[in-house]
Design an enzyme around this catalytic site. Structure first.
Site, short mmCIF file in Angstrom:
data_model
loop_
_atom_site.label_atom_id
_atom_site.label_comp_id
_atom_site.label_asym_id
_atom_site.label_seq_id
_atom_site.Cartn_x
_atom_site.Cartn_y
_atom_site.Cartn_z
CG HIS A 65 0.70 6.28 -1.00
ND1 HIS A 65 -0.48 6.45 -1.56
CD2 HIS A 65 0.29 5.73 0.25
CE1 HIS A 65 -1.27 6.40 -0.62
NE2 HIS A 65 -0.97 5.87 0.51
CD GLU A 98 -4.12 6.69 2.43
OE1 GLU A 98 -4.05 5.59 2.51
OE2 GLU A 98 -3.36 7.49 2.39
CG HIS A 101 -1.71 1.29 1.35
ND1 HIS A 101 -2.98 1.55 1.15
CD2 HIS A 101 -1.27 2.38 1.98
CE1 HIS A 101 -3.33 2.75 1.40
NE2 HIS A 101 -2.41 3.50 2.02
CD GLU A 102 2.22 3.71 3.68
OE1 GLU A 102 2.54 4.65 3.11
OE2 GLU A 102 0.94 3.77 4.23
#
Length: 305
Positions: free
Chosen positions: A150, A221, A146-147
């Site tokens: 980004h 997100e 997930h990070e």
């Protein structure tokens, strides 16, 4: 022939790209208008205003990610110091076919993670000690995927830059009031008008920039959840991590949550120091229910033959 830009295996999100471009355009326009208003109201201080505005913009672009990482207590670690964390980052980077960022740990019991950096070359991904202690390996990989999405989508750079406009507006207001108006004289009606208008314009700039970044943050997100689930093929692991992290937030001391709350826009999951917190109304993240519902749909899609 120029080398082509390397693209990761993260699923592209054209909606996110459109929102980032729009947000940065509006944020930039807002900044230019704000400086223009200051120049019009405080004409005697225009060299100082231009110099400070230009200097702060450059500093914002080059150092805001380092400031954010330092504020959240990130401490860069080597593979020898954190082999499990580095191993998980290595696996995600190999899966995504992207450069490995710097890896850091924050000494905090708040179970969370974040990524920062203006580009893939300067990126840093950080997990807290509380997160590392609570999650299973597959859950940790889901959070890191997930990070890193980004970083791959470059939205972390947009958020890092855009989130500091409110701070810049406050600094510029103090510079204008102190540098230009202090020498203007008490009997000047223009000075009295500027004293009223400058803080008002600064407040408007802050509110607009805050709302723009919140709208982008909630979408990014969901985009990162979606990209991580598709990359790893394990949306259930990410859902389990989300549920565990959000549930454990209630057991964290209020003092620790208050330290983490100012950086909610960067965290994997928001930290709230109280149930009545105004941050819940203007959250940087979608609700847990929205995130789990999306991951449930992706799990269904991936299970179809």
């Amino acid at each position: 022939m120029a080398a082509t830009r390397r693209r990761s295996r993260y699923a592209p999100d054209h909606g996110l790209t459109t929102r980032m471009v729009t947000t940065m355009f509006l944020i930039g326009l807002l900044y230019v208008v704000f400086v223009g208003v200051l120049l019009a109201l405080v004409r005697g201080a225009w060299p100082v205003i231009l110099l400070i505005a230009g200097g702060l913009f450059i500093a914002q672009f080059w150092f805001s990610d380092k400031i954010a990482a330092h504020g959240m207590g990130a401490r860069e670690v080597t593979p020898e110091q954190a082999p499990e964390l580095h191993g998980a980052v290595d696996r995600i980077c190999a899966l995504a076919d992207m450069p490995k960022p710097r890896v850091a740990i924050a000494d905090s019991d708040v179970p969370n993670a974040f990524a920062t950096g203006r580009s893939q070359k300067t990126a840093l991904v950080c997990a807290t000690t509380g997160l590392l202690r609570r999650l299973e390996p597959e859950e940790l990989e889901g959070v890191l995927a997930h990070e890193l999405s980004h970083v791959a989508h470059r939205d972390v750079a947009v958020m890092t830059i855009a989130s500091f406009l409110g701070v810049l507006a406050g600094v510029m207001t103090r510079v204008a009031l102190w540098g230009g108006l202090g020498r203007a004289g008490r009997g000047n009606s223009n000075t009295a008008l500027a004293v009223v208008l400058i803080p008002l314009v600064s407040a408007v700039v802050y509110v607009i920039s805050f709302l723009l970044t919140r709208l982008l943050s909630r979408y990014r997100e969901l985009s990162a959840d979606r990209a991580a689930a598709l990359l790893t093929g394990r949306p259930s692991a990410l859902a389990a991590a989300l549920t565990k992290v959000t549930g454990d937030m209630a057991r964290i001391p209020t003092q620790d949550l208050r330290k983490a709350e100012p950086y909610n826009a960067f965290w994997f999951a928001p930290a709230f120091s109280s149930r009545e917190s105004l941050s819940r109304l203007l959250s940087s993240h979608p609700t847990l229910e929205q995130r789990l519902e999306q991951l449930g749909r992706i799990s269904t899609q991936l299970s179809r033959p």
